[in-house]
Scaffold this motif. Structure first.
Motif, short mmCIF file in Angstrom:
data_model
loop_
_atom_site.label_atom_id
_atom_site.label_comp_id
_atom_site.label_asym_id
_atom_site.label_seq_id
_atom_site.Cartn_x
_atom_site.Cartn_y
_atom_site.Cartn_z
N VAL A 15 9.60 -8.25 -6.77
CA VAL A 15 8.86 -8.17 -5.54
C VAL A 15 7.95 -9.44 -4.86
CG1 VAL A 15 6.81 -6.87 -4.75
CG2 VAL A 15 8.57 -5.95 -6.50
N PRO A 17 5.35 -10.48 -2.29
CA PRO A 17 4.39 -9.98 -1.27
C PRO A 17 4.54 -10.79 -0.04
CG PRO A 17 3.44 -11.17 -3.06
CD PRO A 17 4.96 -11.24 -3.34
N ASN A 230 5.55 -4.12 6.59
CA ASN A 230 6.25 -3.38 5.26
C ASN A 230 6.37 -4.74 4.31
OD1 ASN A 230 8.08 -2.36 3.33
ND2 ASN A 230 9.84 -3.22 4.70
N MET A 231 5.92 -4.79 3.03
CA MET A 231 6.12 -5.83 2.16
C MET A 231 6.99 -5.43 0.85
SD MET A 231 1.85 -6.84 2.53
CE MET A 231 1.40 -5.14 2.35
N ASN A 232 7.68 -4.17 1.15
CA ASN A 232 8.27 -3.60 -0.01
C ASN A 232 9.93 -4.35 -0.12
OD1 ASN A 232 9.30 -2.07 -2.13
ND2 ASN A 232 9.21 -0.49 -1.05
N TYR A 233 9.79 -5.80 -0.39
CA TYR A 233 11.10 -6.44 -0.63
C TYR A 233 11.38 -7.00 -2.08
CZ TYR A 233 11.64 -6.81 4.55
OH TYR A 233 12.14 -6.56 5.75
N THR A 234 12.41 -7.08 -2.37
CA THR A 234 12.77 -7.59 -3.72
C THR A 234 14.14 -8.59 -3.58
OG1 THR A 234 14.61 -5.74 -4.12
CG2 THR A 234 12.29 -5.59 -4.89
N SER A 247 7.96 -10.17 4.95
CA SER A 247 7.57 -8.91 5.35
C SER A 247 8.13 -8.55 6.67
CB SER A 247 6.11 -8.92 5.44
OG SER A 247 5.71 -9.90 6.65
N ASN A 309 15.69 -4.99 1.55
CA ASN A 309 14.40 -4.06 2.06
C ASN A 309 14.33 -2.81 1.57
OD1 ASN A 309 12.49 -2.83 3.76
ND2 ASN A 309 13.80 -3.36 5.35
N GLU A 310 13.31 -2.68 0.55
CA GLU A 310 13.38 -1.65 -0.15
C GLU A 310 12.79 -0.26 0.63
OE1 GLU A 310 14.93 -1.10 -2.59
OE2 GLU A 310 15.21 -3.31 -3.57
N ALA A 311 12.12 -0.47 1.91
CA ALA A 311 11.33 0.41 2.53
C ALA A 311 12.39 1.21 3.61
CB ALA A 311 10.17 -0.18 3.40
#
Length: 335
Positions: A15, A17, A230-234, A247, A309-311
Motif C-alpha cells: 500500500v 499512501p 483515492n489513496m487505495n493503491y498497491t 493517489s 488501483n484497488e478503488a
C-alpha cells in the motif's frame, strides 16, 4: 502520513499512501497562448475564485481609469513666446510647441541659427518674409537660418509633417546682441504626456493580464488536487521504480518521485493486457498523469513495477469545460 514500505521480493502488493506535500509543491503550468480562458458558472459561485476575480477586475479598471486620468487632466499652456535658455548655455534654448504662439528668435549678424523640430518630423514648407536679408536651409527636421545683412525684423512660417499630421510654426526674426541664439529646440509636452499615459496604461494592462493568467493557471493546477482523493493503491515489482506517493482524484493520477529522481516509462494496461503509453507532465517532484487507470506499469530497461488501483473508478466532475478544471473554461475566441 507514513512513507510507503515495499516488499517487491515477496511479490506482495504494498500500500502506497498519499502525502500532503503535493499541495505545496505543484509547479505552475501556462496554458497555450492561443486559447481564451474564462471563469465558468461553477467558478463564479466559488467564494475563493469570485474573490480572486474581483481583485483582477479592480486592477483592470484601475489601469484604464488611471491612464485616462493622466491623459485627460487639463494642463496650462506651456508655450513661451521667447525660447528659454538652456541649463548649460543660454545661447541654446528650448521652447514648448503651441500652434497659437509666435516664437521670437534673436539672431546675430554672420552667425547661423539652428531650429530643431520633433523627431521624425519633416519640413514641408518654409516661408520667409525677408528672403534678401535672411538665408534659410531646411534639412530633415531642422531649419538653418543665417542673417546675411543687417535689416529690420521679419517673420518665418514653417509647416511640417509629423507622422502624417501637419504642424505650423510661426516665428518673429530679429537681430540683436544681448539675446543672441544659436540653437532652438522644440518640445511637445502634450505628446509627451500622452506617451507617458499610454505607456502606463500598457504596463498596467500587462500586469492585469499577468494576474489573470496566474489566476487561471492556479485554477488549472488546483484541479489536480481538488476533490476527494483515492489513496487505495498497491504495487508489485521492482522497488527501484516505486514512487513514494500514489493517489488520484477521479480524474488525475499523481506519482511522487522526490529529489528529481529519474522517471521511468509509464504505461496503462488495457483489459486485454496490452500496454499503452500514458500522457503526463512533471511538476517538481510530482508526475501528473491526465487520467485514472485500473493498472499502470512502470518500466526502465528490464526492471518493471506494476501499480494497482484497488478503488472503484469514479469521476466526481460531470461537467466538461475543455480544461482540467471546472473553474476555468476554454472557449473559441469571439464566441
Amino acid at each position: 502520513m507514513n512513507e510507503a514500505s515495499s516488499t517487491p521480493e515477496t511479490g506482495e502488493r504494498v500500500v502506497i499512501p498519499f502525502l500532503p506535500a503535493l499541495r505545496k509543491k505543484l509547479a505552475k503550468r501556462l496554458s497555450p497562448p492561443a486559447t481564451e480562458l474564462v471563469v465558468t458558472d461553477v467558478g463564479a459561485r466559488s467564494r475563493f475564485w469570485r474573490g480572486v476575480g474581483a481583485i483582477w477586475r479592480q486592477l483592470v479598471a484601475f489601469s484604464v481609469v488611471g491612464a485616462a486620468a493622466v491623459t485627460l487632466v487639463p494642463h496650462p499652456a506651456l508655450a513661451s513666446e521667447t525660447p528659454v535658455p538652456g541649463a548649460k548655455d543660454a545661447r541654446v534654448r528650448n521652447v514648448n510647441y503651441d500652434p497659437d504662439q509666435v516664437v521670437t528668435i534673436v539672431g546675430s549678424f554672420r552667425h547661423a541659427i539652428e531650429i530643431q523640430f520633433g523627431p521624425g518630423e519633416t519640413i514641408s514648407q518654409a516661408a520667409l518674409g525677408d528672403t534678401v536679408s535672411w538665408q534659410i536651409a531646411p534639412v530633415g527636421n531642422i531649419v538653418f537660418l543665417k542673417p546675411r545683412e543687417r535689416a529690420g525684423p521679419t517673420n518665418l512660417i514653417v509647416v511640417t509633417n509629423a507622422n502624417g499630421s501637419p504642424r505650423t510654426y510661426h516665428f518673429n526674426l530679429s537681430l540683436g546682441t544681448g539675446q543672441t541664439m544659436y540653437g532652438i529646440r522644440f518640445r511637445y509636452p502634450r505628446e509627451e504626456r500622452a506617451l507617458v499615459a499610454l505607456q502606463a496604461q500598457v504596463a498596467q494592462a500587462q500586469t492585469a493580464k499577468a494576474i489573470e493568467t496566474t489566476v487561471t493557471t492556479a485554477a488549472l493546477d488546483h484541479a489536480v488536487i481538488e476533490g476527494t482523493r483515492n489513496m487505495n493503491y498497491t504495487v508489485q515489482g521492482d522497488s527501484a521504480l516505486q514512487p513514494t506517493e500514489i493517489s488520484d482524484n477521479g480524474e488525475f493520477t499523481v506519482l511522487r518521485y522526490p529529489g528529481h529522481a529519474d522517471i521511468p516509462s509509464i504505461f496503462a494496461i488495457d483489459v486485454d493486457g496490452t500496454e499503452t503509453i500514458v500522457p503526463y507532465d512533471v511538476r517538481e517532484d510530482f508526475v501528473v498523469i491526465h487520467a485514472v487507470y485500473r493498472q499502470l506499469r512502470l518500466r526502465r530497461g528490464t526492471t518493471v513495477l506494476c501499480i494497482f488501483n484497488e478503488a472503484p473508478l469514479r469521476n466526481d466532475r460531470g461537467d466538461r469545460t475543455g480544461t482540467v478544471s471546472n473553474v476555468v473554461e476554454r472557449k473559441v475566441k469571439g464566441q
